[in-house]
Design an enzyme around this catalytic site. Structure first.
Site, PDB file in Angstrom:
ATOM      1  N   GLU A 126      96.389  23.437  30.182  1.00  0.00           N
ATOM      2  CA  GLU A 126      96.007  24.855  30.195  1.00  0.00           C
ATOM      3  C   GLU A 126      95.720  25.312  28.776  1.00  0.00           C
ATOM      4  O   GLU A 126      96.209  24.711  27.831  1.00  0.00           O
ATOM      5  CB  GLU A 126      97.177  25.724  30.682  1.00  0.00           C
ATOM      6  N   LYS A 128      96.365  27.680  25.623  1.00  0.00           N
ATOM      7  CA  LYS A 128      97.518  28.424  25.115  1.00  0.00           C
ATOM      8  C   LYS A 128      96.987  29.744  24.573  1.00  0.00           C
ATOM      9  O   LYS A 128      96.311  29.789  23.543  1.00  0.00           O
ATOM     10  CB  LYS A 128      98.226  27.628  24.017  1.00  0.00           C
ATOM     11  N   ASP A 159      96.982  33.369  22.865  1.00  0.00           N
ATOM     12  CA  ASP A 159      97.724  33.868  21.712  1.00  0.00           C
ATOM     13  C   ASP A 159      97.983  35.368  21.840  1.00  0.00           C
ATOM     14  O   ASP A 159      97.268  36.189  21.271  1.00  0.00           O
ATOM     15  CB  ASP A 159      96.919  33.559  20.440  1.00  0.00           C
ATOM     16  N   TYR A 200     102.789  30.956  34.935  1.00  0.00           N
ATOM     17  CA  TYR A 200     104.069  30.357  35.323  1.00  0.00           C
ATOM     18  C   TYR A 200     104.637  31.145  36.496  1.00  0.00           C
ATOM     19  O   TYR A 200     104.677  32.375  36.444  1.00  0.00           O
ATOM     20  CB  TYR A 200     105.014  30.455  34.120  1.00  0.00           C
ATOM     21  N   LYS A 214      98.637  22.576  19.112  1.00  0.00           N
ATOM     22  CA  LYS A 214      98.024  23.745  18.466  1.00  0.00           C
ATOM     23  C   LYS A 214      96.740  23.363  17.742  1.00  0.00           C
ATOM     24  O   LYS A 214      96.697  22.342  17.047  1.00  0.00           O
ATOM     25  CB  LYS A 214      99.009  24.349  17.461  1.00  0.00           C
ATOM     26  N   CYS A 242      79.387  50.735 -11.721  1.00  0.00           N
ATOM     27  CA  CYS A 242      79.342  51.204 -10.333  1.00  0.00           C
ATOM     28  C   CYS A 242      77.920  51.022  -9.777  1.00  0.00           C
ATOM     29  O   CYS A 242      76.959  51.479 -10.403  1.00  0.00           O
ATOM     30  CB  CYS A 242      79.748  52.678 -10.262  1.00  0.00           C
ATOM     31  N   CYS A 301      76.539  54.869  -9.178  1.00  0.00           N
ATOM     32  CA  CYS A 301      76.301  55.860 -10.230  1.00  0.00           C
ATOM     33  C   CYS A 301      76.274  55.240 -11.628  1.00  0.00           C
ATOM     34  O   CYS A 301      76.132  55.953 -12.613  1.00  0.00           O
ATOM     35  CB  CYS A 301      77.357  56.962 -10.152  1.00  0.00           C
ATOM     36  N   CYS A 352      85.560  52.976  -9.623  1.00  0.00           N
ATOM     37  CA  CYS A 352      84.584  53.778 -10.339  1.00  0.00           C
ATOM     38  C   CYS A 352      85.303  55.091 -10.667  1.00  0.00           C
ATOM     39  O   CYS A 352      85.727  55.801  -9.758  1.00  0.00           O
ATOM     40  CB  CYS A 352      83.368  54.044  -9.450  1.00  0.00           C
ATOM     41  N   CYS A 405      80.095  60.672  -8.618  1.00  0.00           N
ATOM     42  CA  CYS A 405      79.548  59.519  -7.896  1.00  0.00           C
ATOM     43  C   CYS A 405      79.245  59.950  -6.454  1.00  0.00           C
ATOM     44  O   CYS A 405      80.163  60.252  -5.676  1.00  0.00           O
ATOM     45  CB  CYS A 405      80.553  58.374  -7.936  1.00  0.00           C
TER      46      CYS A 405
HETATM   47  S1  IVH Z   1     104.329  27.990  29.508  1.00  0.00           S
HETATM   48  C1  IVH Z   1     108.857  26.989  29.434  1.00  0.00           C
HETATM   49  N1  IVH Z   1     101.731  28.298  29.323  1.00  0.00           N
HETATM   50  O1  IVH Z   1     103.407  30.067  24.300  1.00  0.00           O
HETATM   51  C2  IVH Z   1     107.432  27.130  29.129  1.00  0.00           C
HETATM   52  N2  IVH Z   1     103.096  29.307  27.663  1.00  0.00           N
HETATM   53  O2  IVH Z   1     105.447  28.635  22.518  1.00  0.00           O
HETATM   54  C3  IVH Z   1     106.927  28.473  29.352  1.00  0.00           C
HETATM   55  N3  IVH Z   1     101.845  30.615  26.003  1.00  0.00           N
HETATM   56  O3  IVH Z   1     106.324  31.901  24.923  1.00  0.00           O
HETATM   57  C4  IVH Z   1     105.645  28.762  28.700  1.00  0.00           C
HETATM   58  N4  IVH Z   1      99.833  30.261  26.848  1.00  0.00           N
HETATM   59  O4  IVH Z   1     104.113  33.097  25.214  1.00  0.00           O
HETATM   60  C5  IVH Z   1     102.923  28.568  28.771  1.00  0.00           C
HETATM   61  N5  IVH Z   1      99.417  28.519  29.329  1.00  0.00           N
HETATM   62  C6  IVH Z   1     100.599  28.796  28.777  1.00  0.00           C
HETATM   63  C7  IVH Z   1     100.728  29.588  27.626  1.00  0.00           C
HETATM   64  C8  IVH Z   1     102.008  29.824  27.092  1.00  0.00           C
HETATM   65  C9  IVH Z   1     100.530  30.855  25.896  1.00  0.00           C
HETATM   66  C10 IVH Z   1     102.872  31.111  25.057  1.00  0.00           C
HETATM   67  C11 IVH Z   1     104.058  31.773  25.713  1.00  0.00           C
HETATM   68  C12 IVH Z   1     105.272  31.050  25.237  1.00  0.00           C
HETATM   69  C13 IVH Z   1     104.753  30.345  24.020  1.00  0.00           C
HETATM   70  C14 IVH Z   1     105.521  29.074  23.824  1.00  0.00           C
END
Ligand code: IVH
Length: 668
Positions: free
Chosen positions: A112, A114, A116, A225, A311, A406, A409, A424, A430
């Site tokens: 999946e 991740k 942010d 989840y 990451k 500047c 001016c 400036c 100015c």
């Molecule tokens: S699963 C026990 N899936 O990443 C595992 N987390 O460093 C539960 N996050 O606190 C997390 N995308 O805020 C999971 N597809 C994803 C995610 C994800 C972002 C974040 C989440 C978590 C942090 C873990």
């Protein structure tokens, strides 16, 4: 038809249309029809208060009543753990091997993105969202249900399916790039600190005490989840698909893989493709798919053994530096800006990047024509983080030298001790600085003068109609309407708006003056502490730093500002034009019982105080605030642009409308 039945029918239909619009991006009715259904429901709910339902589609708008004293906390039923992180593909291979050894049977990995943002836990009981909690310390978090309800992709009520009686869904709350950029642009215009990235913006927003403002900021959520005792499937992937069928917006681009190669391909693909996603991602999450196998693998203290996060390196783009231009701000500060060959970065095209100050240019040893790395940071425009020295040829361009004069001016620039920026110093001569100060002065949070964008200011300035902010109050309709793009109607509107601004309260006038480092908050504190401009002008450094939140920097800047003869003359002129230079006695001071026994509904937009201030005044005077009009309402404190449905309702019930001025006289 029975109105009660109609309420239920409307709720169900609005939940469905909401899902089709926000989750599916496939609406089947027009926005107009949607709004009409929503208004019908709002009106009916007002007449049938006993039908109140905290998960009605009308409850998504949020409330502008601040929660006092922060959020209540709740313990998570299952702790919210984090994930082991790695930046290395070798460690992903180790993870795969470890899982394989420990399980010693075939397994699948669910890959999946991740996201942010910040994690959220949503509790559903009997098909209703009953609680939304932030991660907090992993054991307990803040209850932010009302704020979360403003996120349209989160279902409040589940309509179909045989879902478990109680279950939890977790996911990530995000601010999409476009909303983030818009929010920061707005904040820059209002001189408010910018958010460093969408994650901070989402987190700051979700923790606001005012859920109506949360609603305006357009958050989104992806869910990844499902937890509970009787989950429908053994597979995590299958449970996600099940959630999607129930109407949840689950993490997109999820994929089940059986081999390490497939996992690596997924990572490689998304490391590039994520640049075109509408939201920030910082890696991929790999999860063993079977819940039974997850249980077998178990947990470490803070993270599961069945998952890992890979990451991505910070998102960067490489492009050519074509030149550097210099902008002059309203305080005279010079900002160098790099002009680049257009390049794609995190879903938007980047053509310019901030270079901040002379030291940064020097440290990068920038040359025109260099290939430079750009990254998105907190600023609206991204920053240059490095130069690709390998692509420099013998044809290297000129070294970038910070300007000495500047650009507007031609005054020689100066650098104050301990400051990184060049300035400036020609504050009063100015043109760009003067125009910048006027722009700030007319801004929404300052004097709120409508119809005076930068172009209008520029044209008034260039024909000599305005030379400083005080000239605004001398403008006449006849001077304006002959100007380019200015008809008689817009000229009249503008003059009206300038007239109205004479009533803007002292603290906002003080903010509007644009004294360096005196933002909205500092202006309010100073206005409250010194009560009027004369006291403030004669205050010494020691008096100023006595005020809560006023530090040395602000205090010195206030002293320097009033030490200038020109600024004192400006204040005199503005005072003669009737602007407010003293703090009103109302608000905090007025505490009486003139409104005892009265239930008051506030509606519309006001000039002298904000809605929140009026709410406080009503309470201080013994009255009660109410959100909806009923036969119990004593009167409506009515500002401009009061909604038509409220107006109609008030007329029907014969409830009087009281204007702002009448109200202030009433409580005096
Ligand atoms: S699963 C026990 N899936 O990443 C595992 N987390 O460093 C539960 N996050 O606190 C997390 N995308 O805020 C999971 N597809 C994803 C995610 C994800 C972002 C974040 C989440 C978590 C942090 C873990």
């Amino acid at each position: 038809m029975d109105s009660r039945k109609r309420i239920l029918e409307l709720r169900e239909s609005l939940h469905r249309h909401n899902y089709l619009y926000y989750v599916k991006n496939a609406p089947v009715i027009s926005d107009f029809e949607f709004d009409a259904l929503m208004h019908e429901l709002q009106d009916l709910e007002m007449f049938y208060p006993d039908m109140y339902d905290k998960n009605s589609p009308t409850q998504r708008v949020g409330s502008d009543i601040s929660v006092k004293g922060g959020f209540a906390q709740a313990e998570h039923k299952y702790p919210m753990l984090s994930l082991d992180n790695t930046y290395s593909e070798a460690e992903v291979a180790d993870f795969f091997g470890r899982v394989s050894d420990l399980l010693n049977e075939p397994f699948e990995i669910c890959c999946e993105l991740k996201y942010d943002g910040l994690s959220i836990s949503l509790l559903y009981q009997d098909g209703h969202l009953t609680q939304a909690t932030t991660r907090g310390d992993g054991v307990k978090g803040d209850i932010v249900t009302n704020n979360v309800k403003t996120i349209k992709t989160i279902p409040l009520v589940l309509t179909e399916g045989n879902y478990p009686k109680e279950f939890e869904v977790r996911g990530e709350i995000l601010m999409p790039w476009t909303s983030f950029e818009k929010l920061n642009e707005e904040r820059a215009r209002e001189d408010e600190p910018l958010f460093a990235n969408p994650r901070n913006a989402a987190s700051g927003t979700l923790k606001l005490q005012n859920s109506a403002e949360v609603g305006r900021r357009k958050l989104d959520a992806y869910l990844y989840y499902m937890l509970g005792e009787n989950l429908p499937y053994d597979g995590h992937y299958e449970n996600m698909m099940y959630l999607a069928d129930l109407g949840f917006k689950v993490t997109e681009h999820i994929k089940k893989c059986s081999t390490l190669q497939e996992v690596m391909d997924y990572i490689a693909y998304w490391d590039k493709a994520r640049k075109d996603l509408p939201v920030a991602t910082d890696g991929v999450v790999l999860k063993v798919n079977s819940l039974r196998q997850q249980l077998n693998l178990g947990y470490k203290a803070k993270s599961p053994r069945w998952a890992i996060a890979y990451k991505f390196q910070a998102e960067k783009a490489l492009t050519r530096l074509n030149g550097v231009s210099y902008q002059v701000g309203r305080t005279g500060a010079i900002t160098p800006v790099a002009n680049l060959d257009p390049v794609q970065l995190s879903g938007t095209t980047v053509k310019r990047a901030s270079l901040h100050n002379a030291d940064i240019i020097e440290n990068l040893d920038l040359h025109i024509g260099d290939m430079v790395y750009v990254e998105k940071g907190g600023e609206i425009i991204p920053k240059i983080t490095g130069v690709d020295l390998d692509s420099r040829t013998f044809m290297m361009g000129d070294k970038v030298e910070f300007i000495k004069y500047c650009p507007e001016c031609k005054t020689k620039l100066i650098r104050y001790e301990g400051e990184a920026a060049h300035y400036c110093p020609n504050i009063n001569g100015c043109a760009t600085q003067i125009k910048g100060r006027i722009e700030h002065f007319v801004g929404r949070k300052a004097m709120n003068i409508d119809g005076m964008g930068p172009e209008t200011i520029d044209s008034f300035f260039s024909v000599g109609l305005i030379n400083d902010i005080s000239d605004l109050y001398n403008l006449k309709v006849k001077d304006l309407y002959r100007l380019e793009r200015m008809g008689i109607k817009s000229a009249e509107n503008l003059i009206n708006s300038i007239e109205k601004s004479r009533n803007i309260p002292f603290e906002r006038v003080l903010f509007a003056l644009g004294i360096r480092f005196v933002g909205e908050v500092a202006a309010k504190k100073l206005a409250k502490a010194f009560k009027n401009i004369d006291n403030l002008m004669s205050a010494g450094f020691e008096d100023l730093v006595q005020v809560n939140e006023i530090g040395n920097k602000i205090a010195q800047s206030v002293i320097d500002f009033f030490a200038e003869e020109k600024n004192r003359t400006l204040i005199d002129k503005l005072r003669n034009y009737g602007l407010q230079f003293s703090f009103p006695e109302t608000e905090d001071e007025i505490t009486n019982n003139k409104l005892e026994g009265k239930t008051i509904v506030i509606s519309g937009v006001f000039e002298k105080h904000s809605r929140d201030e009026y709410k406080a005044i009503i309470e201080n005077c013994g009255g009660k605030n109410s959100g909806s009009i009923s036969s119990k309402t004593s009167f409506i404190l009515a500002g401009d642009n009061m909604g038509p449905s409220k107006r109609e309702k008030a007329e029907q019930l014969g409830i009087p409308l009281i204007s702002e001025t009448e109200f202030l006289t009433m409580i005096e």
